[in-house]
Design an enzyme around this catalytic site. Structure first.
Site, PDB file in Angstrom:
ATOM      1  N   ASP A 129     -10.553  -8.023 -20.339  1.00  0.00           N
ATOM      2  CA  ASP A 129     -11.775  -7.422 -20.874  1.00  0.00           C
ATOM      3  C   ASP A 129     -12.774  -7.103 -19.760  1.00  0.00           C
ATOM      4  O   ASP A 129     -12.652  -7.603 -18.615  1.00  0.00           O
ATOM      5  CB  ASP A 129     -12.404  -8.389 -21.891  1.00  0.00           C
ATOM      6  N   ASP A 165     -14.034  -1.851 -30.643  1.00  0.00           N
ATOM      7  CA  ASP A 165     -14.347  -3.065 -31.393  1.00  0.00           C
ATOM      8  C   ASP A 165     -14.620  -2.732 -32.861  1.00  0.00           C
ATOM      9  O   ASP A 165     -14.768  -3.627 -33.672  1.00  0.00           O
ATOM     10  CB  ASP A 165     -15.584  -3.762 -30.788  1.00  0.00           C
TER      11      ASP A 165
END
Ligand code: GLA
Length: 705
Positions: free
Chosen positions: A459, A527
């Site tokens: 990430d 997301d």
């Protein structure tokens, strides 16, 4: 022969299966683009090369809009691809005046390297071309070297990877993919107006704001017909494209690394810069044809192990957030395994002091409190359930509240004397520092050796804000060095742990590009897991990237980001258009939901080879009415269709399919019904969808004989 050199040795023809690209030198060694489009012969290219250099028009540069790689300086007013600052003695010298020195050694018949030298600055510029003939695609990049003999260093303010020159047309239309956090990859298409349309990233990473991609057409292309010229940059840092409609009607796109001209790198004598690849292709199959060429190219030449089918994944983020415990993960793993999931990924919250987003980034060892015996027991438990085991990391970041930061505050990017702006309570490490790279490699290598870990979700949850590098004489180079450091780490870890797969994530889709995809197996698209929003995001992403890399999870309803309530079937069919994953809190799902989910996972496994490796036809874009995509692989075709909201009183009509043999018959593998190929194409498939949030899956196979 993809590359031919003209008899004069001063023009070249690069050929794809259905396209050609020609460039030629002017008498004074300017390099002009002669052609990019349908196939032409070497004789045609010779005729173009023989044409006189365009006549100047008052106040315009004669070759503006024609030059293959416009350097700054002289009578040029279009945006330069190359902008340098050097010195002779005490005097600053700008601009480049080059002479052609020859064709460099070619690595194969599909590569061309053209070398130019600016003798005043001892600067060598090489334009590189690699032809991917099957896809009508050319990879271009540039190297700029300050020769050993140079008297002084040369600063590259800008050195684009390539400038692409379009043919003259009455009108041009630009397609781009813009976005933001939880709203990535939105397709936008509009008439190109005079001037420069500039987009890119100053975030330090590719960014949610734009994918480094463009498509241009003369406003007449459709999804399946017409000429499309399209390009994409393989770079995960700052970047910039300038799409220019010049005063005399010429169109060029110049692009490369770096968000602006504030300085890319300084080259000492003997040093060189190699730009990332800027690939571009020409298609006569409309936007769909262009996308299929992009997809096939990435599966053949970019994405590692693209021939392998990706497993169905479970990720615990939306279920447990930071509330990770071995017991809660085991419970989720039990449920996931029972549904047929093949890879179980523990997200954020498993390491160091990480109980929320305020601390722990930088300390990549399992929390002693949560995992007293490390990750091995959980990883082995997951393996025992028949699943692979994966883990989340965010290596380029540090929380000030971490052991790493306490030991090495100087490792975070910062300007001395300025505030260190935190975002999500974290700072970005300076991956330009070799000791930072060594530390991260050591931590991650140890982690991957500490337990049977098969998968890493990597990430990157904040942008650069103060990219300073105290003590470094040319700190501007951090923009490049960070990306080199990131790529280098991934490459080294992949070499040390060849069986581990990597996912690129940046708060969703903040780092998706051809550069990162050359070293990661898939990307986290957004997301936003709302299945309806995802249709739009997937539609945009699919302009460039294949379903084989696009991770999509089925999560809880109401959706955690949008609050939208949708049926489980709609959520599954939306995610099945990419790499199916699950991300809901399975512990809370009812038996009825679990049974349905089990069936969908099984259904996906039967058709995923078509989705992940087939050719995509976007039958109907997201919008009102039916949305549908079709994947075709050999004799099989999969149609996924969605009806978000029925409008007025009638259900949508039949859905005409693409790319089927009109002479053949096709069987629906679920219902057993048989259809004629001609009717499926011309009348269409009756989807039976009606009402709101309806979705359907159709898996058809050509009937033998
Ligand atoms: C980012 C990712 C999410 C999740 C969180 C964890 O936002 O995009 O999927 O991994 O970080 O902090």
């Amino acid at each position: 022969m993809p590359i031919e050199t003209g008899e004069s040795g001063r023009f070249w023809l690069l050929s794809g299966a259905r396209s050609s690209y020609a460039i030629g030198l002017t008498p004074d060694d300017g390099l002009l683009n002669l052609h990019w489009g349908p196939r032409i012969s070497l004789a045609d290219a010779a005729a173009l090369a023989d044409e006189p250099v365009p006549a100047p028009h008052a106040f315009e540069g004669a070759t503006d809009g024609y030059e293959e790689y416009p350097a700054e300086g002289g009578l040029r007013f279009a945006r330069p691809a190359l902008s340098v600052r050097g010195r002779t003695g005490d005097t600053v010298v700008r601009g480049t005046e080059w002479k052609f020195v020859g064709q460099g050694e070619t690595a194969g018949a599909d590569e061309l390297h053209l070398r130019f030298v600016d003798s005043l600055l001892s600067l060598e510029v090489t334009l590189h071309y690699r032809v991917r003939a099957k896809f009508d695609l050319i990879e271009r990049w540039v190297t700029v070297a300050c020769q050993e003999t140079a008297a002084a260093p040369v600063e590259l303010l800008r050195a684009d990877a390539a400038t692409w020159t379009l043919p003259l047309r009455d009108e041009w239309r630009l397609s781009e993919l813009h976005g933001r956090f939880v709203g990535e990859s939105q397709l936008e298409r509009g008439t190109l107006m005079h001037g420069e349309h500039v987009y890119g990233s100053r975030h330090g990473h590719t960014s949610h704001n734009h994918l480094p991609w463009f498509a241009l057409d003369d406003s007449s292309a459709t999804e399946e017909q017409g000429q499309v010229w399209t390009g994409a940059l393989a770079w995960s840092g700052n970047w910039r494209f300038a799409v220019q409609l010049l005063p005399m009607g010429r169109v060029q796109v110049t692009g490369g690394a770096g968000g602006d001209e504030s300085g890319l790198i300084e080259l000492a004598p003997g040093a060189s810069y190699e730009s990332p690849v800027f690939a571009a292709l020409y298609s006569e199959g409309g936007f769909g044809g262009a996308s299929r060429a992009w997809h096939a190219y990435q599966l053949a030449h970019v994405v590692p192990k693209a021939e392998q089918l990706r497993p169905v994944l479970y990720n615990s983020w939306e279920a447990t957030h930071f509330d990770v415990s071995e017991a809660s993960q085991r419970k989720l793993a039990d449920r996931a395994a029972d549904l047929g999931v093949e890879l179980f990924v523990v997200d954020d919250g498993w390491f160091g002091s990480r109980r929320d987003d305020r601390s722990g980034l930088g300390d990549w060892t399992a929390s002693v409190e949560l995992f007293p015996d490390g990750l091995r027991p959980l990883a082995e438990y997951v393996h025992g359930l028949g699943m692979q085991f994966g883990i989340w990391v965010e290596p380029e970041m540090v929380n000030p509240d971490s052991d790493l930061y306490r030991a090495h505050p100087e490792w975070a990017q910062h300007y001395p004397g300025r505030r260190r702006s935190e975002w999500r309570n974290q700072l970005v490490l300076n991956l330009g520092l070799p000791e930072v790279r060594e530390y991260l490699f050591g931590q991650l290598d140890t982690l991957l050796s500490s337990a049977p870990i098969d998968y890493v979700k990597w990430d990157f949850n904040r942008s650069f804000s103060e990219p300073g590098w105290p003590g470094e004489p040319y700190p501007e180079r951090l923009g490049l060095e960070h990306v080199y450091g990131f790529y280098g780490l991934l490459d080294r870890l992949r070499a040390a742990h060849p069986e581990v797969a990597f996912e690129s994530c940046s708060a969703g889709g903040g780092r998706i590009d051809l550069g990162v995809l050359a070293r990661t197996d898939l990307v986290w698209v957004s997301d936003n897991t709302d299945p309806l929003d995802r249709l739009r995001i997937q539609h945009g992403l699919s302009q460039l990237h294949p379903a084989r890399v696009a991770s999509a999870w089925v999560t809880d309803s109401p959706n955690v980001i949008t609050g939208r309530v949708t049926p489980l079937k709609f959520r599954f069919v939306s995610a099945m258009a990419g790499l199916l994953g699950l991300g809901g809190n399975l512990v809370e799902w009812s038996d009825v939901e679990l049974d349905e989910a089990r069936d969908w996972v099984a259904a996906y496994k039967k058709l995923r080879h078509v989705v992940q490796q087939g050719e995509l036809y976007r039958l109907r874009p997201p919008g009102s009415g039916l949305t549908a995509v079709q994947f075709v692989r050999g004799d099989e075709t999969v149609v996924l269709a969605w009806l978000a909201a029925q409008e007025f009183a009638s259900a949508p009509g039949p859905l005409p399919l693409a790319a089927l043999d009109p002479e053949a018959r096709y069987r629906d593998l679920e219902s057993g019904a048989e259809y004629s190929g001609a009717l499926l194409r011309h009348r269409g498939l009756v989807t039976g969808l009606s009402g709101d949030y309806a979705a359907g899956v159709f898996h058809l196979k050509r009937v033998a004989g």
